[in-house]
Design an enzyme around this catalytic site. Sequence first.
Site, PDB file in Angstrom:
ATOM      1  N   ASP A  80     121.059  57.853 -33.739  1.00  0.00           N
ATOM      2  CA  ASP A  80     119.903  57.188 -34.343  1.00  0.00           C
ATOM      3  C   ASP A  80     118.650  57.994 -34.011  1.00  0.00           C
ATOM      4  OD1 ASP A  80     117.933  55.486 -35.242  1.00  0.00           O
ATOM      5  OD2 ASP A  80     118.528  53.766 -34.015  1.00  0.00           O
ATOM      6  N   ASP A  87     118.170  57.551 -41.172  1.00  0.00           N
ATOM      7  CA  ASP A  87     117.984  58.053 -39.812  1.00  0.00           C
ATOM      8  C   ASP A  87     119.148  57.761 -38.870  1.00  0.00           C
ATOM      9  OD1 ASP A  87     117.466  55.377 -40.031  1.00  0.00           O
ATOM     10  OD2 ASP A  87     115.769  55.364 -38.640  1.00  0.00           O
ATOM     11  N   GLU A  88     120.247  57.208 -39.381  1.00  0.00           N
ATOM     12  CA  GLU A  88     121.378  56.863 -38.524  1.00  0.00           C
ATOM     13  C   GLU A  88     122.672  57.399 -39.120  1.00  0.00           C
ATOM     14  OE1 GLU A  88     121.547  52.766 -37.122  1.00  0.00           O
ATOM     15  OE2 GLU A  88     119.516  52.438 -37.871  1.00  0.00           O
TER      16      GLU A  88
END
Length: 319
Positions: free
Chosen positions: A10, A106-107
């Site tokens: 993350d 973003d992960e």
Amino acid sequence: MNIRAILHSDANCFYASVETVLEPTLRGKAVAVCGSTEERHGIVLAKSELAKRAGVKTGMANWQAKQCCPNLIIVPPQYDYYLKFSKYLHGIYKRYTDQVEPFGMDECWLDVTDSPKEAMIIAEEIRQAAKDELGLTVSIGVSFNKIFAKLGSDMKKPDAITQITAEDFKEKVWPLPCSDLLYCGRATTAKLSHMGVRTIGDLAKLPPDLLQRKFGKNGVQLWRYANGLDTSRVAHQDYTAPAKSVGHSITCKADVENEDEAHKVIVSLSQDIGYKLRLMNQRAKGVALYVRDNQLLGYGWQAVLPVATQDEATIAYMA
């Protein structure tokens, strides 16, 4: 059979972190990526760690964020750059495995079970590479399934690695609130609380047939997650599910009671939809909106767009 080795990476404060890489003078300052400050509905889309510590929250109106943090620096979003940095991060992940499954911009989950390197060594190499090559920090969860890997990445932020093993997950995971478990939303958490079930450990100890009666198959699924029995696979990097529509949803922490609050939620959801459309190189021809109230009753509306688009503002306006 080998115990699986799953990572969940993350990127910390992703939008704001990319902005500090693009403009180094922003480093070490309270930064918020916000919608237009000229418009009454400008809201915080993302914030830096310093802004977060000052009380700035995602979805907060720009003027409220300024009240919390008078020295807050507000910058407009630059989605094309966020998409580029997301792809750069994925490039780092793909050095170790071809099983890389995005979870938003973003992960990412990674399955490194078959790698000759240990999962913790890979996690450390990824953490260092993100910092050295991109100027970004990541928090990584290392575990034997996707659910616990995601939990691990949430447990320590920023710039950290957390391992949850088959031997210690009861000690690390079971004391956490049910709401920390992926896919355990606000309504389910509230129902569990009324049953006296407040921690993941409480949930894990319930009879699965009771959860089946109360929540259907989702209840049994949550019980499996709580007991470390998640067996869902990490998708291959080339896998794309056939999609006739693109959507995003959220369970709000409090009732949305007026147009201002609804607008903030819609704008936030539209950001993610615009990203998905650009990623898929698709355009939306229409917008559908589905709302569920606090009695869990649902209502839906839909409309055709005059021109097919990827633009978040247009999608939010129609919604």
